[in-house]
Scaffold this motif. Sequence first.
Motif, PDB file in Angstrom:
ATOM      1  N   LEU A   7       0.877  -0.929  -0.237  1.00 45.29           N
ATOM      2  CA  LEU A   7      -0.259  -0.021   0.044  1.00 45.29           C
ATOM      3  C   LEU A   7       0.825   0.871   0.096  1.00 45.29           C
ATOM      4  O   LEU A   7       1.830   1.369   0.753  1.00 45.29           O
ATOM      5  CB  LEU A   7      -1.015  -0.381   1.489  1.00 45.29           C
ATOM      6  CG  LEU A   7      -2.054  -0.906   1.637  1.00 45.29           C
ATOM      7  CD1 LEU A   7      -2.585  -1.160   2.981  1.00 45.29           C
ATOM      8  CD2 LEU A   7      -2.786  -0.871   0.385  1.00 45.29           C
ATOM      9  N   ILE A   8       0.531   2.573  -1.094  1.00 49.86           N
ATOM     10  CA  ILE A   8       0.556   3.731  -1.012  1.00 49.86           C
ATOM     11  C   ILE A   8       0.609   4.763   0.344  1.00 49.86           C
ATOM     12  O   ILE A   8      -0.489   3.886   0.942  1.00 49.86           O
ATOM     13  CB  ILE A   8       0.855   4.635  -2.068  1.00 49.86           C
ATOM     14  CG1 ILE A   8       0.952   3.806  -3.561  1.00 49.86           C
ATOM     15  CG2 ILE A   8       1.638   5.782  -2.077  1.00 49.86           C
ATOM     16  CD1 ILE A   8       0.858   4.218  -4.486  1.00 49.86           C
ATOM     17  N   THR A   9       1.644   4.999   1.173  1.00 51.29           N
ATOM     18  CA  THR A   9       1.215   6.252   2.753  1.00 51.29           C
ATOM     19  C   THR A   9       0.677   7.456   2.148  1.00 51.29           C
ATOM     20  O   THR A   9       1.584   7.811   1.785  1.00 51.29           O
ATOM     21  CB  THR A   9       2.842   5.979   3.461  1.00 51.29           C
ATOM     22  OG1 THR A   9       2.747   5.095   3.829  1.00 51.29           O
ATOM     23  CG2 THR A   9       2.328   6.931   4.671  1.00 51.29           C
ATOM     24  N   PRO A  10      -0.670   7.608   2.141  1.00 48.05           N
ATOM     25  CA  PRO A  10      -0.764   8.761   2.016  1.00 48.05           C
ATOM     26  C   PRO A  10      -0.174  10.109   2.492  1.00 48.05           C
ATOM     27  O   PRO A  10      -0.157   9.988   4.042  1.00 48.05           O
ATOM     28  CB  PRO A  10      -2.778   8.693   2.726  1.00 48.05           C
ATOM     29  CG  PRO A  10      -2.524   7.521   3.871  1.00 48.05           C
ATOM     30  CD  PRO A  10      -1.541   7.017   2.993  1.00 48.05           C
ATOM     31  N   ARG A  11       0.646  10.833   1.930  1.00 48.68           N
ATOM     32  CA  ARG A  11       1.502  11.859   2.327  1.00 48.68           C
ATOM     33  C   ARG A  11       0.838  12.762   1.682  1.00 48.68           C
ATOM     34  O   ARG A  11       0.980  12.536   0.407  1.00 48.68           O
ATOM     35  CB  ARG A  11       2.472  11.564   2.536  1.00 48.68           C
ATOM     36  CG  ARG A  11       3.268  10.276   3.072  1.00 48.68           C
ATOM     37  CD  ARG A  11       4.457  10.155   2.651  1.00 48.68           C
ATOM     38  NE  ARG A  11       4.982   9.776   1.423  1.00 48.68           N
ATOM     39  CZ  ARG A  11       5.942  10.350   1.010  1.00 48.68           C
ATOM     40  NH1 ARG A  11       7.654  10.874   1.963  1.00 48.68           N
ATOM     41  NH2 ARG A  11       6.932   9.769  -0.106  1.00 48.68           N
ATOM     42  N   LEU A  12       0.649  13.958   2.179  1.00 49.42           N
ATOM     43  CA  LEU A  12       0.870  15.934   1.571  1.00 49.42           C
ATOM     44  C   LEU A  12       2.593  16.036   1.744  1.00 49.42           C
ATOM     45  O   LEU A  12       3.005  16.165   2.481  1.00 49.42           O
ATOM     46  CB  LEU A  12      -0.082  16.218   2.467  1.00 49.42           C
ATOM     47  CG  LEU A  12      -0.504  18.028   2.191  1.00 49.42           C
ATOM     48  CD1 LEU A  12      -1.240  17.943   0.784  1.00 49.42           C
ATOM     49  CD2 LEU A  12      -1.432  18.350   3.053  1.00 49.42           C
ATOM     50  N   PRO A  13       2.267  16.716   0.103  1.00 49.93           N
ATOM     51  CA  PRO A  13       3.697  17.254   0.112  1.00 49.93           C
ATOM     52  C   PRO A  13       4.167  18.184   0.966  1.00 49.93           C
ATOM     53  O   PRO A  13       3.165  18.834   0.919  1.00 49.93           O
ATOM     54  CB  PRO A  13       3.945  17.652  -1.120  1.00 49.93           C
ATOM     55  CG  PRO A  13       2.821  16.451  -2.314  1.00 49.93           C
ATOM     56  CD  PRO A  13       1.657  16.495  -0.976  1.00 49.93           C
ATOM     57  N   ARG A  14       5.173  18.521   1.535  1.00 50.07           N
ATOM     58  CA  ARG A  14       5.093  19.655   2.646  1.00 50.07           C
ATOM     59  C   ARG A  14       4.918  20.679   1.575  1.00 50.07           C
ATOM     60  O   ARG A  14       5.189  21.376   0.173  1.00 50.07           O
ATOM     61  CB  ARG A  14       7.386  19.264   3.466  1.00 50.07           C
ATOM     62  CG  ARG A  14       7.686  18.174   3.604  1.00 50.07           C
ATOM     63  CD  ARG A  14       9.073  18.406   3.776  1.00 50.07           C
ATOM     64  NE  ARG A  14       9.828  18.301   3.372  1.00 50.07           N
ATOM     65  CZ  ARG A  14      10.742  19.294   3.104  1.00 50.07           C
ATOM     66  NH1 ARG A  14      10.884  20.031   3.900  1.00 50.07           N
ATOM     67  NH2 ARG A  14      11.251  19.543   2.473  1.00 50.07           N
TER      68      ARG A  14
END
Length: 498
Positions: A7-14
Amino acid sequence: MTEKTKLITPRLPRGFEDRTPGEIAAVGAMIDKIKGVYERYGFDPVETPLFEYTETLGKFLPDTDRPNAGVFSLQDDDEQWMSLRYDLTAPLARHFAENFETLPKPYRSYRQGYVFRNERPGPGRFRQFMQFDADTVGAGGPEADAEMAMMMADVMDELGLGGKYVVRVNNRKVLDGVLATAGVATDEQKLIVLRAIDKLDKFGTAGVKLLLGAGRKDDSGDFTKGAGLNANQIDTIVAYIESGAPAEGVEKGSNTHVIAVINTLAGLVGGSETGLAGVQELASIFGLVSAAGFGGRVILDPSVVRGLEYYTGPVFEIELTFQVTNEKGQPVVFGSVGGGGRYDGLVSRFRREPVPATGFSIGVSRLFNALKLTGNVTTAEPTGPVVVLVMDKDQLAGYQAMASELRKAGIRAEMFLGNSKNFGKQVAYADKRNAPAVIIEGSQEREQGIVQIKDLVAGKQAAAAITDNAEWKAARPGQFEVKREDLVSAIQKLLAEQ
């Protein structure tokens, strides 16, 4: 055994942020008020694309030798570099130059949209943020600058910030004249002096003096090299930045104060033609400001610098004057939420003839934060749709018909589309959607030709006073029945009452 897909970790770009419905609605309402003021002044909207050719954005980028430094860039299939816009002004200059023959002159426009900075993000520092600009291109007189400053004051008043701001005005020509009189000759020295003046609010006069001289050491021991000016030069610069202070008994921003400052500036620029031209422009601007009744809201402040290599004449800045607490727990004024000035050199990058221009840019996110602090805006979730509950799966057509009737009457409505087996979960869904009401039709209601309407707003208020679960079930707070054919009118009446 089959290997599980990673699974891809849901991350908001900095440096980027998501926005909620409440924030979107509140910002939208703020922007509508700003638009209203701009349009009353005769400005029209224009929209430019997010991407421009990198050369269009020009020398105002942090590092033009590297196309992807400061901006987010990509190379097109024809090997042309394109970049996400860094601000809204360079694209306007391109648009005006490209459509020069067809646009009215002066050209009055406003633009709203996201801009992008490929810089290190930090607290309150984003790589994507919204700006809201207004510009007049093709008008060279100080009346265009005066109008810009007055329009910004009207925007602040419209947003409920009356008495909590000032629009500070200066002129870069005056500052250039003072520097010439003081004998500040080299570009390097001029840049250091401008940066030192810009630190007045942060370091005070004593700190600025250090930066004008050998340099300044901060509390951590870090040393900032100064401009290396002599005592006489420093005295001239300090006299300039202190010239905006009113004499005892004189109200700041009054005609008496403005006249005194202008006379002082005329003496400080000596025989500099550029400086004297700037003083005359300020006199003209404040004559118009006074005549229009903006005295006290638009003030003359020689310490305003802005755009070290960008502006060519008058500059202005909106400063919010109420106090907030900084990260060290110290009381400070909120500070700037927008600024602008005259930039007569920008359009000339595209055309041979000189094209004067003046404009203003509002930092939407920062202004929105100020409105939250002053209680002039709320980010409460907006009212959701009326939810038609699904009591019987074989009656979906009837429930959808109810939602359709409400929509045709201009009412937000939806039929519940989740798992309909649990009545409580459907109501909980409606609560989470901030629905004003739910519509209930089971087999018994259908036989009687009625529907139950549960007023969720009144229900929450009534339920707060009921402590016993059995009592709550028996009372059914906020729930009433109407004839099926009266559904739309009953919901309209309920929403009006709410």
